[in-house]
Write an enzyme that holds these catalytic residues in place. Structure first.
Site: not given
Length: 336
Positions: A66, A86, A175, A217, A246, A268, A297
């Site tokens: 970060k 971020t 996010s 994003k 995200n 993941g 993932g």
């Protein structure tokens, strides 16, 4: 081989403590006689994207580094590009702990970190000290206490500051851990933000006599109709790239597992097919108008190829890197 032993020890610690410990050690190894322990010599697999030259198509996703503390150490592992952040205009502590959870059986993570970072000025100092020669993306967001209606101002403040130091700038509007942030992905709010960002980009291009591309994003939880609207906005505002995706809020993917009901974004292996589906749909809508950076993932060469077959020009890892270590980078880059 050695990473499996390291992972076993690290996974005995709380996830956030394990992360902090690892980063302290990486920082010590960087530019020391022991850097060979993390250095990987990998073949060049050059890719041109967003007007930039990448030494290979595999990058590190935002969220792991970060504050830009370990750019050189991570670069030594062979990534074609690194995305830090971020980062927000002002330092903030993020959400209350615990806020990071492993779902080991599924090779997933749930986080509700909340953009904890030391602020954009601290990040820039770390970037200045870095000797990394690859493409450096800087991912920017808004402070939690900035009203969403004024969120645009935070992005513009960060853009102004990071522009001279970034290979590209990533706009994080997806996010799930900053209240209201995802509303910036829709309709008028998105158009207003993208218009302001494009104008700022062109202003800064004139000031610094260089063009730094901007990528947005997005979340994996958009409906098909919402995705069509996002794609249309990105093209209309001449945005340079899109990062998909995200973390997801869909916990049905890990139902019944330890920590499955924790609030936050899931990443993941469980999000793998969901993010690939978004990439495929985006690719159909964009028809090559702008490149896609695929993330979500990727934990194997097969998963990396799936993202690229779906339409991604570049790919990024995060959770897969935590579960599989530097060997994942080597496997993907050697055979992609």
């Amino acid at each position: 081989m050695y990473y499996s032993l390291v992972r076993k020890a690290l996974f005995r610690l709380d996830p956030e403590r394990a992360h902090d410990f690892t980063f302290r050690q990486l920082k010590r190894l960087s530019h020391s006689p022991f850097q060979f322990l993390i250095q990987q010599s990998l073949p060049a697999k050059p890719v041109s994207c967003m007007g930039l030259s990448f030494k290979n198509p595999l990058g590190l996703a935002a969220g792991l580094d970060k504050n830009g503390d370990c750019i050189d150490a991570l670069g030594a592992m062979g990534f074609g590009f690194i995305e830090v952040g971020t980062v927000t205009p002002r330092a903030q502590v993020g959400n209350d702990k615990p806020r990071l959870f492993r779902l080991v059986e599924a090779e997933g993570l749930i986080n509700r970190m909340g953009f904890n970072n030391l602020g954009v000025d601290n990040l820039i100092e770390n970037v200045k000290q870095s000797q990394y020669g690859g493409v450096l993306g800087i991912n920017i967001g808004k402070n939690k206490d900035t009203p969403v209606e004024q969120g645009k101002d935070d992005y513009l403040i960060c853009m102004e500051k990071v522009y001279p130091y970034a290979g590209y700038i990533a706009i994080n509007i997806s996010s799930p851990n900053t209240p209201g942030l995802r509303t910036l992905q829709y309709g008028e709010a998105l158009d207003d933000l993208l218009s302001a960002i494009k104008n700022k980009q062109l202003e800064l291009q004139g000031k610094y006599q260089k063009y730094v591309p901007v990528a947005v994003k997005i979340a994996p939880d958009l409906t098909h109709e919402e995705l069509i609207q996002v794609a249309d906005s990105l093209v209309r505002h001449h945005i340079d790239g899109v990062i998909a995706t995200n973390t997801t809020l869909d916990k049905s993917l890990v139902s019944g597992l330890d920590h499955c009901n924790e609030a936050g974004g899931l990443s993941g292996r469980p999000v793998q097919s969901k993010s690939t589906q978004i990439i495929r749909q985006l690719n159909e809508e964009l028809k090559g108008a702008l490149p896609i950076i695929g993330v979500g993932g990727i934990d194997s060469l097969t998963a990396a190829r799936e993202k690229m077959d779906a339409g991604a020009s570049l790919i990024q890892v995060y959770s897969g890197f935590i579960y599989h270590g530097p060997a994942l980078i080597k496997s993907i880059i050697n055979h992609i």
